[in-house]
Each structure stands twice: as structure tokens, then as C-alpha cells.
Write a protein that holds these residues in place. Sequence first.
Motif, short mmCIF file in Angstrom:
data_model
loop_
_atom_site.label_atom_id
_atom_site.label_comp_id
_atom_site.label_asym_id
_atom_site.label_seq_id
_atom_site.Cartn_x
_atom_site.Cartn_y
_atom_site.Cartn_z
N VAL A 184 3.54 46.10 45.10
CA VAL A 184 2.71 46.59 44.00
C VAL A 184 3.57 46.83 42.76
N LEU A 294 -2.19 41.72 42.63
CA LEU A 294 -1.83 42.87 43.47
C LEU A 294 -2.44 42.74 44.87
N VAL A 318 -5.03 50.26 44.97
CA VAL A 318 -5.01 49.20 43.96
C VAL A 318 -6.36 49.07 43.29
#
Length: 510
Positions: A184, A294, A318
Motif C-alpha cells: 500500500v 492498491l 483501502v
Amino acid sequence: MTARAAMPSPALLTPATSSRSHEAALAAIGAVGLAAALIAVGSHHEAWFDEAQAWLLARDSTLTELLRERLHYEGSPGLWHAVLWLASHAGYPFAALWLISSAIAVSSAFLILRAAPFPVWLRFGIIGSYFFAYQYSVVARSYALDLLLVPLAACLFPQRATRPLPYAIVLGLLANTNTHSFLVAGTLCAETLLLGLRAGTWRQPAFLSSMVVFALCALSAILQAWPAPDVSFGAAGIHFDRADRLLSEAFVGGVPFGTLDVPVLVQRLATLLILLPSLVLFHRAGTFILVGALILSLMVFSAVQHANLWHSGILFLVWIFGLWISWPTLNAGSRTLRRLVLASVAGLVLLQDVQTAAAWIREVREPYSSGREAAALVRAARERDSAARVAAIGFKAFSIQPWLPRNVFANYVGGASNPAFYLWDRRQRFSPRVELVSFRAALAGGYDLIVLSTDLPPGLDLDAYRAAGSEKGYCVTANIPGHLIWKTDRVEDDGILLFQRCRSAHDADG
């Protein structure tokens, strides 16, 4: 992959305009409420192997050993372990480990309630969601740090071009949290680098220094987490069904159907339907490629490496990050889009809150792990006979070790007092699996007490172990239940059977 800067939005879909003191009071009330709930629930939590392993690594290592040697056998960078090193070496009790992760969750809750661009109901819904209010807070693992660092990154995201250093520091810390967070952080840093290249700001000293800071943090994480050549775990093969399941479990798994054995197609369709309005919002906000990158990086990693259910929480975070940086664009959309986004987000948050309530109830009513109770029985046995020899079968038996001052397993590292953590080294003779052959070897070894994990391989049941013990004159003196909790369900047995030499034929359990 560069996301467009979001324009300020009207108040319709954002927190109601109010004084700073009112907003601060609201955030404080919500954080205190979550803290009270976590104390009520967390005080019932029994730490399992993963929690125990990180604590033991920190407790039984110097900081240099921990960061330079031990973590190569864990496959994880060591920010969480460093926190536990400070706590354990300062005399902090293992029994209160859950308070550390819960305190991080409460700090995150205050940040979300204070700074997130969402309406009040959504902010409260998020801090009560499953990963915030249970899986990453009551259960104390490195993912607790993600609860704080991901919202911090979202908060700093709009200023990443003008004030890149604070954003880079947060991403650097995120990279050192765990391998999923490393992906990430790396993706977010790549987006910032592209933004700087396109805007021509990459030559500015502030931008260059921020990139250097992140690069050093990322390098540190890689040097810590790079697997040792003799590590006993490795790639588990490519299985895209793992990634697919994690995506479903991050959002709809558990509550709508009440079981983990839901047809894959049903989970896929439910996940797609509930996420579709958010994906449209990300497209309108210019954040679709970033959020997609992501999610894709996490799913590919889960497909090629071992993944477990709790890793899905990173996907949920996310999604929150994507909503946070995209929310100001929502008012520019059509009324239909606004309603669809609000309805889907409300439904998803409600499902998560129901999952939290279900997990809280199970946590209070049912044993999560058997480690603490089993450790008390082992301690009592050794107090009665200091020469008593103890053997362990299965790596989950190591959940008793943090409750004891040193390694008590005579069949591990030759009975040495240190390490008490399990070393994932293929050269050692101790098998992490619960194998009948290992159990028979322990029976033949003449140990006084055998600690058997009940997390058995497929095709075996405890009767086979009871029968083998009975043949050698061993009885089950304690059957301590435990199972990991996942939303509305139980997963992974975490019980322990204690075998001791039978005092008489009447004691036999076989």
C-alpha cells in the motif's frame, strides 16, 4: 495512476458545519465510547499464537537481534515488534497486550471523527466496523497500526504535493508495519512520484527529501523482512481463489449469509453490487486508477503468497482511504449517484457493525485461545515437580509461552530457556504441524506433560491421539477449548489437550 486533486464540496454530504469545540467534543465522545466497548470486550480476550509470537520475539531479543535477525524468519518488517519490544522491556504485562492495539484503534477513531469528510453517521459507522472495533483492535497484531496510519495518509493526501514530507513519513511508517501495508505504501508513494514528475515539482528540495525519507524507510523494511534462506515457510503456490475470497470477506463475508461456506459466485456478485457505486465515485473523482492499483497489488500478493482471512482488512482500509480522498467529488455527481453511493456505503457499514456485535458477543461468551489456561496448568505442574519435563506438539502450543518466564518445552531447542518463540527454521527438528508421528515420539520420550494443539490436520481426530496416549499410559488431564473468531463464525481450532502419565487405570481417558 495520479489522482486529481479533489475540489471543496458543499455541506450536503460532508460533516455538518459546527464549531471546532463541538467537533472536538463529538470526536472525544465517540473515542471514549469505543474505548469503553473495547475495554469491556478486550478484557475477555485470550491471546493466540500470532499475538504471543510477536510478544515473545520482542521479549526474548535485544532490539538489534530483533530487527537484524529474528524478523527474517517472520517475513514482516518490525514496527509492531519494536513497539512490543519497548513495552515488554519496560515491564508491561503480556496480559494487557490487547490494550496497546485498542489504544491505537481509539486514536484512529478520534482522527476519523475529527477529520474525515464523511457525515457523522458514517464516521461513527466506520469506527464501529469489524476491523476497527474488533479484528485489528481486540486481537493485537501489527494490523492495529494500519488503523491509524491509513487514515493519517488519507488526511495528508490533499497536501502531498505542497507538504510532501509528513505524507512520506506516514507512508514510511506504513511500509514498516507488515508486508501488505508495504505494498500500500509503495503504491501511494509511486502515485506521489508521478504527480511530482507531471507537475514538475520533483526537483524541489522538499519533494526530493520526502522521496529519500520514504526510500530509506522502505529499504529498512525490506532488510528486516527479507526471508532467510533457511526459513521454513515460503510461497504457497498461485491460487487466485485466495485473492477472490479475501475481497469478499473484506466487505460482505459473514453477515449476509451467516456462514463462511457461501457459494463463491454469490459472494462475488454481492461484493460487486455493493462496491459498484463506490467504483463509479472513484472514477468521477479521478482516483479509480490509484484505488484499483492498491486493491490489485494486494490481491496479486494474496494469490501468490499465503493469505488468511484477517488480511482482508487491509482491503477494507483501502476502500475507506478511497472514499476519504474521493468524497468531496460526490456532490458534483447526479442525485442518483449520490443516493446509490450513500445507500451502498450505509449498507456495507451496517453489515460491518453487525459483524462487530457478533464478534463481541462471541468474545465475551467463548474462549478465543487456550494458551493462558494451559499455561496455568503447566506452571502448577512444574511447581509440584520442578523436574517435570514438558513437550509441545504443534506450533499453536507456543501460545502458553508468554505466560511463563522462559521456554518450558524440553523437545524444542534442546530445552534451552531461550528462545521461547517458535523459530521458523527448516533446520530445526521440531515440527510445527500436529502430527501423530510427532506425538508418538513425545510419548516414547518419557515426558511428564505433553501439550497438544488440537488444530489437527484433515483426516485425523482427537480419538487417535487419546488412543495413542492410552497405549503408553498417558491420560488427558485437561481439555481446554479455544477457537479463533471471524465475524459471526468460528475458524481455526485453538484448543489444547494436556496429557500426563496416568496415576491409575481409573484415570485413563482412552
